[in-house]
Write an enzyme that holds these catalytic residues in place. Sequence first.
Site, PDB file in Angstrom:
ATOM      1  N   ASP A  98       0.813  -1.220   0.000  1.00 46.22           N
ATOM      2  CA  ASP A  98       0.000   0.000   0.000  1.00 46.22           C
ATOM      3  C   ASP A  98       0.843   1.265   0.000  1.00 46.22           C
ATOM      4  O   ASP A  98       0.505   2.254  -0.644  1.00 46.22           O
ATOM      5  CB  ASP A  98      -0.869   0.046   1.270  1.00 46.22           C
ATOM      6  N   HIS A 279     -12.530   0.967   5.167  1.00 47.31           N
ATOM      7  CA  HIS A 279     -11.079   0.887   5.002  1.00 47.31           C
ATOM      8  C   HIS A 279     -10.613   1.623   3.753  1.00 47.31           C
ATOM      9  O   HIS A 279      -9.620   2.339   3.772  1.00 47.31           O
ATOM     10  CB  HIS A 279     -10.637  -0.573   4.968  1.00 47.31           C
ATOM     11  N   ALA A 281     -12.014   4.075   2.547  1.00 46.33           N
ATOM     12  CA  ALA A 281     -12.218   5.505   2.791  1.00 46.33           C
ATOM     13  C   ALA A 281     -10.911   6.167   3.227  1.00 46.33           C
ATOM     14  O   ALA A 281     -10.591   7.264   2.768  1.00 46.33           O
ATOM     15  CB  ALA A 281     -13.301   5.711   3.842  1.00 46.33           C
ATOM     16  N   ASP A 282     -10.136   5.507   4.076  1.00 45.68           N
ATOM     17  CA  ASP A 282      -8.860   6.143   4.446  1.00 45.68           C
ATOM     18  C   ASP A 282      -7.757   5.814   3.447  1.00 45.68           C
ATOM     19  O   ASP A 282      -6.901   6.633   3.162  1.00 45.68           O
ATOM     20  CB  ASP A 282      -8.471   5.817   5.899  1.00 45.68           C
ATOM     21  N   GLN A 283      -7.832   4.639   2.828  1.00 49.23           N
ATOM     22  CA  GLN A 283      -6.754   4.233   1.927  1.00 49.23           C
ATOM     23  C   GLN A 283      -6.773   4.957   0.583  1.00 49.23           C
ATOM     24  O   GLN A 283      -5.767   4.989  -0.133  1.00 49.23           O
ATOM     25  CB  GLN A 283      -6.812   2.726   1.694  1.00 49.23           C
ATOM     26  N   HIS A 303      -8.579   6.654  11.548  1.00 52.38           N
ATOM     27  CA  HIS A 303      -7.699   6.574  10.377  1.00 52.38           C
ATOM     28  C   HIS A 303      -8.040   7.630   9.345  1.00 52.38           C
ATOM     29  O   HIS A 303      -7.168   8.269   8.764  1.00 52.38           O
ATOM     30  CB  HIS A 303      -7.824   5.193   9.722  1.00 52.38           C
TER      31      HIS A 303
END
Length: 367
Positions: A98, A279, A281-283, A303
């Site tokens: 990531d 998940h 949404a922050d990544q 996060h």
Amino acid sequence: MRSISGARGGGQLVRSAAAFACLTGEAVAVTDVRAARETPGLKRQHVAALDALAAITDADLDGARVGSERVAIDPGPVAGGDARVEIGTAGSVPLVVDAVLPLAARLDDPFRLTVTGGTDVRWAPPLDYLRCVKLPLLRAHGLDASLTCERRGFYPAGGGAVTLTLRPSDLDSLSLSARGARRGIDVRSVASESLADADVAERQADAARDALPGDGETSVAYVPADSPGSVVTLVARYAGVRAGFSALGERGKPADDVAREAVAAFEAFEATAASVDTHLADQLLPFAALAGGEYVAPERTAHLETHAALLETFGVDVTLANDADGETKGRGDTTKGEGDARAGDGTESDGDTDGPVRVRVAPGFSR
Ligand SMILES: Nc1ncnc2c1ncn2[C@@H]1O[C@H](COP(=O)(O)OP(=O)(O)OP(=O)(O)O)[C@@H](O)[C@H]1O
């Protein structure tokens, strides 16, 4: 050198601050690394992510050691090539992958990265989430990245190996305001060969399929691995997006319960008007910072807020607004969601707002 306090964040803040340094070409130091965590400082998987970023930018790293509470990165230009990073524990391989993905936007030649460690471990995206949810969604928006898995790795032994090939990419804006109609839900159930006699992978898949609405592909696989382990990942395909929901097997946890946990996460998502899962949404923020974007997160999480605040320190315009009435609640306010996000998995709400949050990001990183 830009100095950033890591006190209110976890590993993600360190990885992202270093990745943003590489994207902007600016030297960055992170102080008070993971200060609120039970064991502050860098862990192996964070050092591995920094090593991967250093490999792709030929960066100088200072303080990139386990336990270090200050780390600095002075990146060179993003360049292609080959690198191998060994986490050495069951630390998350997908999180290391990531960290480097957004750098595709700055590549002129392919970059190939092999990472060893845990492919399917707690508090992190399982491999199939990365491979079947995040990457396809980003590929549809210009990211040229592919993954091969040589071996799965579960806790505690790790021992998994994954190779990422990242090619020069021209990213499109992430305009994901609505998820659209559901097209299907794929069930991907994986267990170590040691659990084949107990039909763990089949039981996880069957229990999930029975509980899910509609159709979709079901895949069941047994894989060689150093430690026993299992994981089920649901890939919900909508007209405009993909969303993923997963659960890990544990000793003493029935396969049906593993499936139920993932299905419950899917059902909770469907009950909201969100366009991306908690998940993603922050990544997605780094990609939105490169190309612009707008999407609806199911809720505010620590996060999301710390990541948004970090982008703002790099001059990116990020707005988090309560989606119910469009009222702006703040711009990545790091005074919320403090403390040990590890108490949950980063999905906890700060309790300040309920319901979906509209995330708007203006393209902002300059070189
Ligand atoms: N089940 C999951 N599916 C997809 N993504 C996940 C899942 N669980 C956690 N994540 C993502 O993994 C990342 C974890 O970041 P976090 O900072 O907690 O990680 P970390 O490197 O383990 O650091 P720390 O030990 O400080 O928590 C976040 O982007 C979060 O959304």
